[in-house]
Design an enzyme around this catalytic site. Sequence first.
Site, PDB file in Angstrom:
ATOM      1  CG  ASN A   9      11.760  -0.729   4.625  1.00 37.07           C
ATOM      2  OD1 ASN A   9      11.244   0.358   4.875  1.00 37.07           O
ATOM      3  ND2 ASN A   9      11.068  -1.857   4.510  1.00 37.07           N
ATOM      4  CD1 TRP A  10      16.109   3.739   7.927  1.00 35.95           C
ATOM      5  CD2 TRP A  10      15.513   5.900   7.968  1.00 35.95           C
ATOM      6  NE1 TRP A  10      17.250   4.501   7.951  1.00 35.95           N
ATOM      7  CE2 TRP A  10      16.924   5.826   7.979  1.00 35.95           C
ATOM      8  CE3 TRP A  10      14.907   7.165   7.988  1.00 35.95           C
ATOM      9  CZ2 TRP A  10      17.729   6.968   8.010  1.00 35.95           C
ATOM     10  CZ3 TRP A  10      15.713   8.290   8.017  1.00 35.95           C
ATOM     11  CH2 TRP A  10      17.110   8.196   8.035  1.00 35.95           C
ATOM     12  CE  LYS A  11      10.765  -3.245   7.760  1.00 34.38           C
ATOM     13  NZ  LYS A  11      10.510  -4.603   8.182  1.00 34.38           N
ATOM     14  CG  HIS A  96       7.858  -4.456   2.716  1.00 33.44           C
ATOM     15  ND1 HIS A  96       7.284  -5.034   3.825  1.00 33.44           N
ATOM     16  CD2 HIS A  96       9.196  -4.474   2.928  1.00 33.44           C
ATOM     17  CE1 HIS A  96       8.256  -5.383   4.662  1.00 33.44           C
ATOM     18  NE2 HIS A  96       9.417  -5.051   4.144  1.00 33.44           N
ATOM     19  CD  GLU A  98       6.957  -4.794   7.555  1.00 32.66           C
ATOM     20  OE1 GLU A  98       7.138  -3.584   7.302  1.00 32.66           O
ATOM     21  OE2 GLU A  98       7.819  -5.509   8.108  1.00 32.66           O
ATOM     22  CD  GLU A 168      12.306  -7.417   2.171  1.00 32.19           C
ATOM     23  OE1 GLU A 168      13.294  -6.934   2.721  1.00 32.19           O
ATOM     24  OE2 GLU A 168      11.155  -6.985   2.340  1.00 32.19           O
ATOM     25  N   GLY A 174      12.186  -9.212  10.337  1.00 30.35           N
ATOM     26  CA  GLY A 174      12.061  -8.724  11.707  1.00 30.35           C
ATOM     27  C   GLY A 174      11.997  -9.824  12.754  1.00 30.35           C
ATOM     28  CB  SER A 214      16.691 -11.351  10.134  1.00 27.80           C
ATOM     29  OG  SER A 214      15.415 -11.197  10.731  1.00 27.80           O
ATOM     30  N   GLY A 235      16.025  -3.816   7.047  1.00 28.41           N
ATOM     31  CA  GLY A 235      15.075  -3.129   7.928  1.00 28.41           C
ATOM     32  C   GLY A 235      15.761  -2.676   9.203  1.00 28.41           C
ATOM     33  N   GLY A 236      15.626  -3.479  10.265  1.00 31.36           N
ATOM     34  CA  GLY A 236      16.133  -3.120  11.595  1.00 31.36           C
ATOM     35  C   GLY A 236      17.562  -2.588  11.600  1.00 31.36           C
TER      36      GLY A 236
END
Length: 253
Positions: A9-11, A96, A98, A168, A174, A214, A235-236
């Site tokens: 997930n590049w966001k 998600h 966010e 999640e 994150g 994470s 993600g990251g």
Amino acid sequence: MRKKIVAGNWKMNLDYNEGVSLFSEIVNMVKDERQGDQLAIICAPFIHLNSLSKLGGSDVAIGAQNIHDKENGAYTGEISAKMVKSIGAEYVILGHSERRQYQAESDELLAAKTKIALSNNLKPIFCIGETLDERNNGSYYEILKKQLVNGIFSLTEEDFRKVVIAYEPVWAIGTGLTASPEQAQDIHAFIRSEIEANYGFNVADDTTILYGGSCNPGNAASLFAQKDIDGGLIGGASLKSRDFTDIIKALNS
Ligand code: PGA
């Protein structure tokens, strides 16, 4: 048999050239690491999807990070499921935390988005998760069940079989805090038992349930070794080709 999946997930990261370059690296590396039925997916910002779907071939599938809940119409600035599907994407992240938090996306809106995704042949990666407060006050099973029931449990069995679920925990996204393999397994087993109660054993057994929050090359193998964890939503670490590929490798160990 359920599919093992690692989805990135590049966001809201990477401009056009950066996206193409990272994706090309990922495709080259994943080719050598992916085994059999395993699937790698990159969920990128809309501007990347067209180019990436041409570069991905059979090694990396493409997903969006959002769609609108209506088929088309006067919704300035929005993107429909049909548009996303038409450029070759196969997946879309929905639910998600966010978007639940910053765009106030409700369970009802997410149920509508899920239906429109499926009617356009896009497979939802449907995210659920509890906040730190909900974890600490013990209400998390109830919260997760509500997200499942309101979001996806009214789907027909045929449609539900196309959904990938991602657990999640919001407190792990994150933050560098990861659910322990035991904590994650406990929730994944709970999710699978709720699916079984609604759709029966076979559907529950076939549903891919990813862990996200994470997840990195250092902890992926111990998470993926749990019997109800079928891969990760990353993600990251999906912004670094080596890390993302090493996480895919962890599926094999
Ligand atoms: P993270 O994000 O891996 O950076 O914690 C996961 C996600 O939000 O999907």
